[in-house]
Design an enzyme around this catalytic site. Sequence first.
Site, mmCIF file in Angstrom:
data_model
loop_
_atom_site.group_PDB
_atom_site.id
_atom_site.type_symbol
_atom_site.label_atom_id
_atom_site.label_comp_id
_atom_site.label_asym_id
_atom_site.label_seq_id
_atom_site.Cartn_x
_atom_site.Cartn_y
_atom_site.Cartn_z
ATOM 1 N N SER A 213 71.069 39.435 -1.394
ATOM 2 C CA SER A 213 69.885 40.194 -1.030
ATOM 3 C C SER A 213 69.857 40.405 0.493
ATOM 4 O O SER A 213 70.803 40.948 1.050
ATOM 5 C CB SER A 213 68.628 39.484 -1.540
ATOM 6 O OG SER A 213 67.504 40.317 -1.477
ATOM 7 N N GLU A 345 69.175 45.308 -10.831
ATOM 8 C CA GLU A 345 68.569 44.861 -9.568
ATOM 9 C C GLU A 345 67.088 45.220 -9.466
ATOM 10 O O GLU A 345 66.270 44.447 -8.979
ATOM 11 C CB GLU A 345 69.317 45.494 -8.385
ATOM 12 C CG GLU A 345 70.774 45.102 -8.241
ATOM 13 C CD GLU A 345 70.961 43.748 -7.586
ATOM 14 O OE1 GLU A 345 69.942 43.099 -7.251
ATOM 15 O OE2 GLU A 345 72.118 43.341 -7.405
ATOM 16 N N HIS A 467 67.850 41.089 -10.281
ATOM 17 C CA HIS A 467 68.270 40.794 -8.908
ATOM 18 C C HIS A 467 68.398 39.281 -8.726
ATOM 19 O O HIS A 467 67.498 38.521 -9.085
ATOM 20 C CB HIS A 467 67.208 41.350 -7.955
ATOM 21 C CG HIS A 467 67.440 41.062 -6.504
ATOM 22 N ND1 HIS A 467 68.446 41.634 -5.769
ATOM 23 C CD2 HIS A 467 66.766 40.250 -5.640
ATOM 24 C CE1 HIS A 467 68.386 41.212 -4.529
ATOM 25 N NE2 HIS A 467 67.377 40.362 -4.422
#
Length: 580
Positions: A213, A345, A467
């Site tokens: 991330s 995601e 995600h």
Amino acid sequence: MSRLSWSIASAFLILFNNVLASESDLLVKLNHGGSLIGTSLKSSSGRQIRSFLGIPFAKPPVGELRFKSPVPFPPWQGERNATESGSKCFQTNFFVENAVEGSEDCLFLNVFTPPVYRIPKGGLPVMVYIHGGGWFCGYNDHHFYSPEFIMDKDVILVVTNYRVGVLGFLSSETLDCPGNFGLKDQVEALRWVKEHISSFGGDPKSVTIFGGSAGGASVTYLMQSKTTEGLIHKAIPQSGTMFSQWALPLHKGLARKTARNLASLVNCDNEEGDWRNIIECIKNVDGSVLTAKSVELSEWNGFPYFVVQPVVEPSHPESFLDEYSREVSMSSLDIPLLAGMTSGEGLMATTGLLSNEKLLNEVKDDISKKFPLMLGYDHWDEDKQKTITKELENFYFKNGHNYNIKDHKNFTDMFTDSMFLYGFDDYLKSRLSAKAAPTYVYIFDMKTEHSLSKLVGGGDNYLGVCHGEDMQFIFPLHKIVFGETSDLKGNSLIMKEVMLELLVNFASYGNPTPPGSRFITWEPATKHPWNYARIGSIDGDGFQILKNEQDYASDRFKFWRSLKPHNDANNNQYKNKIEL
């Protein structure tokens, strides 16, 4: 002495010698002369982990050091205890409203190594993990980012803190507060690794940085910055790059506007916009208060998620990034890269909306305002925003806005593409258009019993590969999220071994499937559109480990390249260098 007595005495002597050896293993002398006393942990297979926790790599960034580049922590004499992780940096708790945690005295890192007898003379490869958290949260605590999975392998693991939120990324776009302090902390941690990691048995000439991330975006920023020359040898960005729409303010002046808004919230603004006095005033506000007030910088339901992020700085000797990365040649092309993302995601953003009927209806009833805010194109004028919104509707919602928690793929794909996939593709396109070192790409598509989408609102509904889902096979995050009694089972247990072996192979050899690997050969990407390895399978009954594929979501990439909603608005372009 009888044979029994002799056996007992011999066993005691062996045990005593092993204890002494273990204690000596946990004392490490650094290159500046001071020493660290560590502690012993266990890997998931029961191997000893030499653990050195809470090591300060920079002075506490407090007082006059707030909003400044990190200053290396000075050498010390004698022994220093390193048995507990240091404080997290000031941040809001993602799951507890208005809760502020941590301290400004937070620039610590943790080092984990195998037992001394497993370390060869030339040292082991080093893997430095940079946590995610959207630039506003995250930390390196050894309970959260436990080394127990990775340290089943013969590598050295380093996990570092860095300043987050407004204390790490506030910027006036002037030299009074240029920004990127959290990224500069990461550089300082890498400098510490280069200087001291050999004392732990690490090879300073084989350092792989990896992160997910915002940590993934950080990895690509570190590769791009001139300040990291000689510090990085391989890189693994996951679910984020510096081209992600949230990884840089969308136009010059946005960071400055955010800083003025924060200054107003803490009674530090002035009509003249005198940044020297504004920043001096903010320096006198308690860090916990600044962190708490930063929550008010969001507009609706936490959107925009990223109220502060890396910026283009005015050119100065300590600048981390003084050129707009989309307008200059990509750096570090000689560094092998392994980049990946999950197939879902966007669930990070959509799950909370899909599971809340009131919020979902607010979106559907006001897409002209909500879509630009949530998807990062609210910097355009109103007519342009309407045009982009209409294009999105035509592409994703041909059958109308009928998405819900049972039928959400089009809605989630829109967020996936906006927040992650478009920037991911753009980054790879730029890298592969030049002569670059081997570049490996993956799409993680593994269904697991510990789906993060369930945690953030899905409940009993399985919504997809969220995600961060790949990270739970590298660190045992499921134990933090779902409880200590939870465990990986069946195919998930196999996938843990797969992910660890692929990543450690890459850190060791620059190739996830080197000659002799037990997996099929993972083919590197050489041109755009990129080929990739699909890891895992969304269908638990048709479980696969690794499969080479081509043309992932090519129609969606083509759409976003034509739409370009995240480009800067007319007459407000970033220049190659920010002017003072």
